[in-house]
Design a protein around this motif. Structure first.
Motif, PDB file in Angstrom:
ATOM      1  N   ILE A  65      -5.967  -1.839   2.561  1.00  0.00           N
ATOM      2  CA  ILE A  65      -4.877  -1.080   3.176  1.00  0.00           C
ATOM      3  C   ILE A  65      -4.717  -1.536   4.623  1.00  0.00           C
ATOM      4  CG2 ILE A  65      -4.152   1.226   3.883  1.00  0.00           C
ATOM      5  CD1 ILE A  65      -5.716   2.249   1.381  1.00  0.00           C
ATOM      6  N   GLU A  66      -5.852  -1.677   5.311  1.00  0.00           N
ATOM      7  CA  GLU A  66      -5.827  -2.089   6.706  1.00  0.00           C
ATOM      8  C   GLU A  66      -5.221  -3.479   6.861  1.00  0.00           C
ATOM      9  OE1 GLU A  66      -9.234  -0.791   9.385  1.00  0.00           O
ATOM     10  OE2 GLU A  66      -9.394  -2.957   9.425  1.00  0.00           O
ATOM     11  N   PHE A  67      -5.382  -4.302   5.826  1.00  0.00           N
ATOM     12  CA  PHE A  67      -4.841  -5.650   5.811  1.00  0.00           C
ATOM     13  C   PHE A  67      -3.361  -5.673   6.180  1.00  0.00           C
ATOM     14  CE2 PHE A  67      -2.357  -8.688   3.305  1.00  0.00           C
ATOM     15  CZ  PHE A  67      -2.878  -9.884   3.741  1.00  0.00           C
ATOM     16  N   TRP A  68      -2.590  -4.638   5.751  1.00  0.00           N
ATOM     17  CA  TRP A  68      -1.136  -4.611   5.963  1.00  0.00           C
ATOM     18  C   TRP A  68      -0.756  -4.274   7.389  1.00  0.00           C
ATOM     19  CZ3 TRP A  68       2.125  -6.800   2.751  1.00  0.00           C
ATOM     20  CH2 TRP A  68       1.664  -7.074   1.462  1.00  0.00           C
ATOM     21  N   LEU A  69      -1.730  -3.913   8.202  1.00  0.00           N
ATOM     22  CA  LEU A  69      -1.477  -3.605   9.601  1.00  0.00           C
ATOM     23  C   LEU A  69      -0.882  -4.808  10.329  1.00  0.00           C
ATOM     24  CD1 LEU A  69      -2.068  -0.954  10.988  1.00  0.00           C
ATOM     25  CD2 LEU A  69      -4.233  -1.874  11.753  1.00  0.00           C
ATOM     26  N   LYS A  70      -1.446  -5.981  10.082  1.00  0.00           N
ATOM     27  CA  LYS A  70      -0.970  -7.176  10.800  1.00  0.00           C
ATOM     28  C   LYS A  70       0.459  -7.549  10.410  1.00  0.00           C
ATOM     29  CE  LYS A  70      -5.067  -9.416  12.552  1.00  0.00           C
ATOM     30  NZ  LYS A  70      -5.258 -10.720  13.186  1.00  0.00           N
ATOM     31  N   PRO A  71       0.786  -7.699   9.089  1.00  0.00           N
ATOM     32  CA  PRO A  71       2.193  -7.955   8.762  1.00  0.00           C
ATOM     33  C   PRO A  71       3.124  -6.839   9.249  1.00  0.00           C
ATOM     34  CG  PRO A  71       0.844  -7.795   6.763  1.00  0.00           C
ATOM     35  CD  PRO A  71      -0.079  -7.836   7.921  1.00  0.00           C
ATOM     36  N   ALA A  72       2.629  -5.591   9.303  1.00  0.00           N
ATOM     37  CA  ALA A  72       3.478  -4.496   9.778  1.00  0.00           C
ATOM     38  C   ALA A  72       3.786  -4.653  11.264  1.00  0.00           C
ATOM     39  CB  ALA A  72       2.812  -3.149   9.515  1.00  0.00           C
ATOM     40  N   VAL A  73       2.806  -5.140  12.032  1.00  0.00           N
ATOM     41  CA  VAL A  73       3.062  -5.383  13.454  1.00  0.00           C
ATOM     42  C   VAL A  73       4.078  -6.519  13.608  1.00  0.00           C
ATOM     43  CG1 VAL A  73       2.035  -6.141  15.639  1.00  0.00           C
ATOM     44  CG2 VAL A  73       0.864  -4.443  14.256  1.00  0.00           C
ATOM     45  N   PRO A 134      -5.851  -3.807  16.179  1.00  0.00           N
ATOM     46  CA  PRO A 134      -6.447  -5.146  16.190  1.00  0.00           C
ATOM     47  C   PRO A 134      -6.732  -5.676  17.592  1.00  0.00           C
ATOM     48  CG  PRO A 134      -4.250  -5.161  15.160  1.00  0.00           C
ATOM     49  CD  PRO A 134      -4.603  -3.758  15.418  1.00  0.00           C
TER      50      PRO A 134
ATOM     51  N   LEU B  14       3.213 -14.480  10.548  1.00  0.00           N
ATOM     52  CA  LEU B  14       1.832 -14.095  10.835  1.00  0.00           C
ATOM     53  C   LEU B  14       0.943 -15.339  10.851  1.00  0.00           C
ATOM     54  CD1 LEU B  14      -0.235 -11.936  11.388  1.00  0.00           C
ATOM     55  CD2 LEU B  14      -0.372 -11.476   8.940  1.00  0.00           C
ATOM     56  N   SER B  31      -0.775 -11.138  15.308  1.00  0.00           N
ATOM     57  CA  SER B  31       0.349 -10.315  14.856  1.00  0.00           C
ATOM     58  C   SER B  31       1.376 -10.113  15.973  1.00  0.00           C
ATOM     59  CB  SER B  31      -0.160  -8.969  14.361  1.00  0.00           C
ATOM     60  OG  SER B  31      -0.950  -8.342  15.330  1.00  0.00           O
ATOM     61  N   LEU B  59       7.523  -1.536   5.903  1.00  0.00           N
ATOM     62  CA  LEU B  59       6.237  -1.602   6.605  1.00  0.00           C
ATOM     63  C   LEU B  59       6.248  -0.765   7.880  1.00  0.00           C
ATOM     64  CD1 LEU B  59       5.154  -5.354   6.295  1.00  0.00           C
ATOM     65  CD2 LEU B  59       4.200  -3.392   5.101  1.00  0.00           C
ATOM     66  N   LEU B  63       3.868   2.663   8.854  1.00  0.00           N
ATOM     67  CA  LEU B  63       2.809   2.098   9.673  1.00  0.00           C
ATOM     68  C   LEU B  63       1.572   2.989   9.749  1.00  0.00           C
ATOM     69  CD1 LEU B  63       3.650  -0.539  11.387  1.00  0.00           C
ATOM     70  CD2 LEU B  63       2.969   0.856  13.257  1.00  0.00           C
ATOM     71  N   PHE B  66      -1.369   2.582   7.209  1.00  0.00           N
ATOM     72  CA  PHE B  66      -2.275   1.432   7.332  1.00  0.00           C
ATOM     73  C   PHE B  66      -3.389   1.678   8.352  1.00  0.00           C
ATOM     74  CE2 PHE B  66       2.052  -0.367   6.391  1.00  0.00           C
ATOM     75  CZ  PHE B  66       1.843  -0.447   5.036  1.00  0.00           C
ATOM     76  N   PRO B  69      -7.702   3.765   7.131  1.00  0.00           N
ATOM     77  CA  PRO B  69      -9.086   3.286   7.002  1.00  0.00           C
ATOM     78  C   PRO B  69      -9.802   3.105   8.345  1.00  0.00           C
ATOM     79  CG  PRO B  69      -7.655   2.072   5.529  1.00  0.00           C
ATOM     80  CD  PRO B  69      -6.757   2.887   6.413  1.00  0.00           C
TER      81      PRO B  69
END
Lengths: 232, 121
Positions: A65-73, A134, B14, B31, B59, B63, B66, B69
């Motif tokens: 789930i945390e993985f999607w943080l970067k593409p979301a940014v 991040p 990315l 990012s 996304l 937000l 995400f 976790p």
């Protein structure tokens, strides 16, 4: 049966269901205090405690789930693009505001934490708290802080900024929606920005994502310089 | 509205961000670089809005999810928090307020000044 609770797909499903229910709860009662992230974190922590599951096991699922943080940014580039023309018109005010906000944030959090007797590890962990996870975790571990504590504080700051940011903007008599959005993004990163989009609309959100971008850049560049100057 | 295409665009930016960090070693997250490059490419017309909009909106609107976790990670530093909760809370709350006030004031004030300059031109 109890062993199944550690199943990675179960834990992912649980995270989704808890978050969805938390969103539903807020929609029904409309209390901004009931932040879905906060409620989800509390419920998940309570679940992990009572089922005696250690964080490392949960993180095996949580990292997807945390993985999607970067593409979301990266995706925040879209609202940013929408406001490029108004940004270009006021480049100098924006840079000045961000520089001031970044330095004020770093100095104030270090000074106040020191005044109330926090240890060096905690002070360094708190320093990058205004920027997105991040970046904050990287700064924290590079300077000798505790990245887990930083991540938790960053999430709390975001929730707090999303809940109280608008009142703080009003209290400090900031009138323009550009300045308001910018402040919320600078102080409370992507979570504050999500609230800003939800409550203030596109323009507010665009300046908020601008604030989180610029403060992320400035904090990544300035924290390694300012913290040693403050004695850390 | 091809979602795989939209996904591909976001991950390409990315990856470019990752490449920039890998090549230069700058301490800025990939990012953030990807976000700035995406906005720039939309502006130059290299990427069309319709090629990212739907997935990007999905996304950004979710937000918060995400972050869950990372928030649960609080479980690992309960010891530090239980002994130092007071400085942590006070410093965080006050500093957040200070950032909002200082950023907003500086922005309003410097816009006022620059507008004034332009008027005198």
């Amino acid at each position: 049966m109890i062993e199944f609770l550690r199943n990675p797909y179960f834990l992912i499903a649980l995270t989704f269901v808890i978050y969805l229910s938390a969103c539903q709860l807020r929609r029904q009662f409309g209390l901004s205090l009931m932040n879905p992230i906060l409620i989800s974190v509390i419920l998940l922590v309570a679940f992990l405690y009572s089922a005696d599951i250690e964080y490392e096991t949960y993180y095996e699922s949580g990292k997807f789930i945390e993985f999607w943080l970067k593409p979301a940014v990266v995706a925040l580039g879209v609202p940013l693009y929408g406001q490029l023309s108004s940004i270009r018109k006021q480049l100098i005010p924006l840079l000045m505001a961000e520089l001031a906000g970044c330095i004020a944030g770093l100095v104030s959090v270090v000074a106040i934490a020191e005044l109330f007797g926090a240890t060096k590890e905690v002070i360094i962990s708190l320093a990058p708290k205004a920027v997105t996870t991040p970046i904050a975790m990287e700064i924290s571990s590079a300077l000798g802080g505790n990245p887990s504590l930083t991540a938790a504080v960053v999430v709390c700051v975001g929730i707090f900024g999303g809940m109280a940011g608008f009142s703080m903007v009003r209290l400090s008599r900031i009138k323009s929606s550009m300045a308001g959005g910018l402040s919320i993004g600078t102080a409370s990163h992507a979570v504050g920005t999500a609230a800003a989009i939800e409550r203030g609309g596109e323009r507010y959100g665009a300046f908020s994502s601008l604030g989180l971008t610029l403060n992320g850049l400035f904090t990544a560049l300035l924290a390694p310089v300012i913290l040693p100057l403050l004695g850390y | 509205m091809n979602l795989i295409l939209q996904c591909a665009v976001l991950f390409c930016f990315l990856a470019i961000g990752e490449l920039v960090v890998w090549l230069t070693g700058i301490p800025i997250p990939s990012s953030i670089i990807g976000m700035v490059l995406l906005a720039a490419s939309l502006e130059c017309g290299i990427v069309k809005l319709s090629q990212v909009e739907t997935f990007a909106n999905f996304l950004t609107r979710n937000l918060g999810f995400f972050f869950v976790p990372a928030g649960v990670g609080v479980i690992r530093c309960m010891g530090l928090i239980s002994t130092q909760w007071l400085p942590i809370i006070i410093a965080t709350v006050l500093s957040t307020f200070i950032i909002i006030a200082v950023t907003g004031w500086t922005h309003q004030w410097s816009r006022h000044i620059t507008k004034h300059f332009h008027r005198n031109d």
